[in-house]
Enzyme design. Structure first.
Site, mmCIF file in Angstrom:
data_model
loop_
_atom_site.group_PDB
_atom_site.id
_atom_site.type_symbol
_atom_site.label_atom_id
_atom_site.label_comp_id
_atom_site.label_asym_id
_atom_site.label_seq_id
_atom_site.Cartn_x
_atom_site.Cartn_y
_atom_site.Cartn_z
ATOM 1 N N ARG A 1 -15.196 -5.834 -0.276
ATOM 2 C CA ARG A 1 -14.593 -5.374 0.997
ATOM 3 C C ARG A 1 -13.845 -4.053 0.774
ATOM 4 N NH1 ARG A 1 -8.974 -4.209 2.583
ATOM 5 N NH2 ARG A 1 -8.770 -4.674 4.790
ATOM 6 N N THR B 1 0.879 -1.191 0.000
ATOM 7 C CA THR B 1 0.000 0.000 0.000
ATOM 8 C C THR B 1 0.907 1.229 0.000
ATOM 9 O OG1 THR B 1 -1.804 -1.064 1.144
ATOM 10 C CG2 THR B 1 -1.605 1.302 1.481
ATOM 11 N N THR C 1 -0.891 2.073 6.961
ATOM 12 C CA THR C 1 -0.813 0.841 6.186
ATOM 13 C C THR C 1 -0.807 -0.346 7.138
ATOM 14 O OG1 THR C 1 0.553 -0.490 4.698
ATOM 15 C CG2 THR C 1 1.723 1.104 6.056
ATOM 16 N N GLY D 1 -6.295 -3.501 7.574
ATOM 17 C CA GLY D 1 -7.258 -2.408 7.567
ATOM 18 C C GLY D 1 -8.382 -2.504 8.571
#
Ligand code: ASP
Length: 346
Positions: A242, A214, A265, A268
């Site tokens: 999602r 990410t 990051t 999540g």
């Protein structure tokens, strides 16, 4: 006669003491003013911190080629951001341009290098926020927008909304001129194989490095404004539909000129449940904690105790920055006038 001389001496020594006191007082005031001036000068003209994801390979297993590619991408990202910031450019442009570069780089789990969800499709999330007015934009679950960070910025600047998802986000992105691509643009054999391996549960949870990459940027620019942005493909083999923390303002991204700019990051679901990005802002803004102690407390105590793996990068209005992580490593970089650094591990 003698008593008048004594009196004179007393007055003279009093006069001397008063002068001495005045000199000392002036000296103290002068020093304090100088210190204040120095403190003001110490706020750097600009600071940019960048991450390329937490949860990378442990240092022993990192292939050399990949390690080099991470470092070189971070250096390029710092160059792109610094060239904007050192010429008085807006932090918003630095965040956008750096994230576009990282989204187009296949090594990162964002844009082109995004991981696959469990139906074999790439669904991308991104967000951006401006600290001066708390304006923000985000897109979630888009599968045809080449650069989701551009779409997020358009949501912020050209819509009445903060967060658009799926078909609506894609339709909006197309209507405001974002580049639209076929989902196959995001196909990446390595990521696809990772998804298949995870799906077949060959990899144990702890060894699962497949979410790495990410990307995020937080900036203090020369106008004193804070900005943050985050972009991701999410987590490998995530259930389709999602949405993670990255596009959620207050979870994966936040910016407030009176607090901090932060991009997160990691896993999540934990960052959403713990409102990590806003929590950091609140600890600094309302509790008066230093950026570094608040960031370390959240990542190493709150999240680590809850089992949430990940990290964050953040900068405050005084130019302090912090980049803690509780995973093996976090690809990251920092640049400010006269200083730059890139790192993956401790
Ligand atoms: N936070 C991202 C998500 O959960 C993934 C990551 O940062 O690695 O979607």
């Amino acid at each position: 006669m003698g008593s008048s001389t004594g009196l004179k001496n007393v007055w003279m020594s009093k006069y001397f003491n008063i002068c001495l006191l005045a000199i000392v007082a002036f000296w103290f005031v002068g020093c304090a003013e100088k210190q204040l001036e120095e403190d003001a000068v110490k706020v750097p003209e600009y600071v940019m911190v960048v991450h390329g994801g937490a949860g990378v390979f442990d240092s022993g297993n990192m292939p050399e080629e990949r390690r080099k590619a991470y470092y070189s991408a971070m250096e390029d990202a710092l160059d792109i951001g610094e060239s904007i910031l050192k010429n008085g450019g807006r932090g918003l442009d630095a965040v956008t341009e750096v994230i576009i570069f990282l989204e187009d780089h296949p090594i990162f789990n964002a844009g082109r290098g995004s991981v696959f969800s469990n139906d074999g499709i790439n669904e991308l999330d991104a967000s951006i926020m401006a600290g001066a007015d708390l304006n923000a934009g985000a897109v979630g679950g888009v599968s045809t927008v080449r650069n989701p960070i551009v779409a997020a910025r358009k949501v912020m600047e050209q819509s009445d909304h903060v967060f658009l998802t799926g078909r609506g986000a894609e339709q909006f992105a197309a209507s405001v001129g974002c580049e639209i691509v076929d989902n196959s643009f995001f196909f990446n054999q390595e990521r696809f194989d990772e998804m298949m391996r995870v799906r077949e549960s060959v990899m144990k949870e702890k060894e699962n490095n497949s979410d790495r990459g990410t990307v995020g940027v937080a900036v203090l620019d020369s106008h004193g404004n804070l900005y943050a942005g985050t972009s991701t493909g999410g987590m490998t083999n995530k259930r389709f539909g999602r949405i993670g923390d990255s596009p959620i303002i207050g979870a994966g991204t936040y910016a407030d000129n009176k607090g901090v700019a932060v991009s997160c990051t990691g896993h999540g679901e934990f960052f959403i449940r713990y409102s990590v990005a806003h929590d950091l802002n609140a600890l600094v803004k309302y509790r008066g904690m230093s950026l570094d102690s608040a960031a370390n407390y959240i990542i190493h105590e709150k999240l680590a105790e809850a089992g949430g793996g990940g990290g964050l990068i953040a900068v405050d209005a005084k130019g302090n920055y912090s980049m803690p992580f509780n995973t093996f490593g976090m690809v990251r970089g920092v640049v400010k006038p006269g200083y730059r650094n890139t790192a993956i591990y401790d």
